[in-house]
Write an enzyme that holds these catalytic residues in place. Structure first.
Site, short mmCIF file in Angstrom:
data_model
loop_
_atom_site.label_atom_id
_atom_site.label_comp_id
_atom_site.label_asym_id
_atom_site.label_seq_id
_atom_site.Cartn_x
_atom_site.Cartn_y
_atom_site.Cartn_z
N GLU A 33 49.34 43.18 35.36
CA GLU A 33 47.45 43.36 35.13
C GLU A 33 46.89 44.59 36.44
OE1 GLU A 33 44.43 41.50 37.47
OE2 GLU A 33 45.56 39.61 37.63
N LYS A 53 36.20 47.33 36.81
CA LYS A 53 36.79 46.01 36.45
C LYS A 53 36.43 46.10 34.62
CE LYS A 53 36.56 41.08 37.53
NZ LYS A 53 35.72 40.45 38.37
N VAL A 108 42.61 39.36 33.97
CA VAL A 108 44.16 38.92 32.85
C VAL A 108 43.20 39.10 31.33
CG1 VAL A 108 44.38 36.59 32.45
CG2 VAL A 108 44.51 37.16 34.94
N ASP A 138 28.24 30.98 35.14
CA ASP A 138 29.98 31.94 35.52
C ASP A 138 30.93 31.06 35.30
OD1 ASP A 138 31.52 33.98 36.37
OD2 ASP A 138 30.63 34.07 38.50
N SER A 164 34.64 32.49 33.77
CA SER A 164 35.35 33.86 33.56
C SER A 164 35.54 34.35 32.11
CB SER A 164 36.63 33.91 34.36
OG SER A 164 37.90 35.47 34.35
N ALA A 165 36.18 35.54 31.47
CA ALA A 165 36.35 34.98 30.12
C ALA A 165 37.84 35.39 30.02
CB ALA A 165 36.39 37.15 29.95
N ASP A 166 38.81 34.76 31.40
CA ASP A 166 40.58 34.59 30.87
C ASP A 166 40.36 33.32 30.37
OD1 ASP A 166 40.39 37.26 32.56
OD2 ASP A 166 40.82 36.18 34.40
N LYS A 196 42.32 30.03 42.33
CA LYS A 196 42.05 29.49 44.06
C LYS A 196 40.75 28.20 44.29
CE LYS A 196 42.15 34.11 46.09
NZ LYS A 196 42.72 34.56 45.22
#
Ligand code: PSU
Ligand code: MN
Length: 305
Positions: free
Chosen positions: A27, A89, A109, A141, A143-145, A162
Site C-alpha cells: 500500500e 488518502k 488497505v 468510525d 474503517s472501510a478496510d 493497534k
C-alpha cells in the site's frame, strides 16, 4: 489480459502475473501518511527488496495522475514519500473523483485491495489495518478496510491492529462479515507494537504453506472476500506494553480533545504516538513491516505452486 482502462500494471508485474509467478501488493498510505520522509521512502524500497529476496515480485499500489498503478518505479515511490500528507488518502469512496480529476491518491488497505484484485494480485503485505475505533458506538468510525476484507478476494498480511482501535469490536465485525482471522504461529491476535493483545484469533496456522492452502480453498469455493493473516512483530523489536499503551491512550485522548475525526483520525494518532515515544514506535513499525513482507512473499510463493 488487462482490459481495465483505468489500470496501469508495471511491465515486471504484468510479466510475473502472466507467467503465474508470485506477486505481492503493497500500500501507499503507509508511505505518505504512515511515516515521515525519508524513512517512508527508505522503508518502501527495502520492503520491495525483501519481497524479491523471498522469491516474489513487489507491486506497490497508488493512484498517480488519476491512473490506478500496480507497481511503482523508485521515482514514483520517492514522489509520494516527499509529497507526504499532500497526497490525498484514498479509500474506496475517494476513487471516482480522484480518477476523474487526474489526481494523486495514497491507497489505504481497502483501496490497495481493490486495485490488487483488478490487477489479479492475491497477496498483500502491510503494517496494520484500520478497524473499529474506540468509541465507535457513538462516532460510528469503522474503517472501510473491514468492508473491503468482507468483499474483495485478497489475502492481507498485517501485524494485527493497534489498540488505537477497539480490538474486540474489530474482531466481532470481521466475524460478522465472514473474514477468517489467522494467527501466524500464534493463538493470540498481535497488537502491532506488541505480540499479544489478550484476544484470540480464529485459527493458528504455522506455515506459509498451510495459510496458502486455506486461501486456495477459499478461492476454490468462490467464497467472497479476503483473509486476514496476523503476524506478530519479532520479539527483539516489540515494545514495552506499558509504554506503548500509555502513548496510545494519551494520543486517543488528545484526538478527542481536538475534535479530530473522519479520515484524519488514524494518521493523527500514528503521528502523535511517534512523537510521544520519541521515534521508538517508528523503529518498531518499520521492522514489523519488513517481517510482514517476508511472510507475504512466502505465502505468495506457495500460492503460485
Ligand atoms: N494502521 C496503521 N498504519 C497505517 C494505517 C493504519 O497501523 O498506516 C493506514 C492504512 O493505510 C489503513 C488506513 O488502511 O490507515 C486506515 O485508515 P482509516 O482508519 O481512516 O480507514
Ligand atoms: Mn475512519
Amino acid at each position: 489480459m488487462n482490459l481495465n482502462p483505468y489500470l496501469d500494471i508495471a511491465p515486471e508485474v504484468r510479466a510475473a502475473l502472466e507467467a503465474g509467478k508470485p506477486v505481492v501488493a503493497l500500500e501507499s498510505t503507509i508511505i505518505s501518511h504512515g511515516m515521515p520522509y525519508p524513512q517512508n521512502v527508505e522503508t518502501a524500497l527495502n520492503v520491495e527488496r525483501i519481497i524479491r529476496e523471498n522469491g516474489a515480485v513487489p507491486a506497490t499500489i497508488a493512484i498517480i495522475g488519476g491512473r490506478l498503478k500496480a507497481g511503482l518505479s523508485e521515482e514514483e515511490i520517492t514522489y509520494l514519500g516527499k509529497k507526504g500528507y499532500d497526497v490525498i488518502k484514498a479509500s474506496r469512496r475517494d476513487l471516482p473523483v480522484l480518477v476523474a480529476r487526474c489526481d494523486d491518491g495514497a491507497t489505504t488497505v481497502a483501496t490497495t485491495m481493490i486495485i490488487a484484485e483488478m490487477a489479479g494480485i492475491r497477496v498483500f503485505a502491510t503494517g496494520g489495518i484500520g478497524g473499529v475505533h474506540r468509541g465507535a458506538e457513538t462516532t460510528m468510525d469503522i474503517s472501510a478496510d473491514l468492508e473491503e476484507l468482507a468483499q474483495t478476494g485478497v489475502l492481507v498480511v498485517c501485524a494485527g491492529a493497534k489498540s488505537i482501535l477497539d480490538l474486540g469490536l474489530t474482531l466481532e465485525y470481521l466475524e460478522t462479515k465472514g473474514v477468517p482471522v489467522i494467527g501466524y504461529g500464534t493463538e493470540e491476535l498481535p497488537a502491532f507494537y506488541t505480540r499479544k493483545s489478550g484476544f484470540a484469533v480464529d485459527y493458528r496456522l504455522d506455515t506459509p504453506e498451510s495459510i496458502a492452502a486455506a486461501f486456495r480453498a477459499k478461492i476454490g469455493m468462490s467464497l467472497k472476500g479476503g483473509m486476514l493473516v496476523t503476524n506478530p512483530i519479532p520479539e527483539q523489536y516489540s515494545m514495552d506494553p506499558d509504554v506503548i499503551n500509555k502513548a496510545i491512550d494519551d494520543a486517543v485522548e488528545e484526538a478527542k480533545r481536538l475534535g479530530i475525526h473522519g479520515k484524519q483520525t488514524t494518521p493523527f494518532l500514528l503521528a502523535k504516538i511517534k512523537d510521544i515515544t520519541g521515534g521508538d514506535s517508528l523503529a518498531s513499525n518499520i521492522r514489523l513491516v519488513y517481517n510482514n513482507a517476508e511472510l507475504a512473499a512466502k505465502i505468495a510463493v506457495e500460492l503460485a505452486k
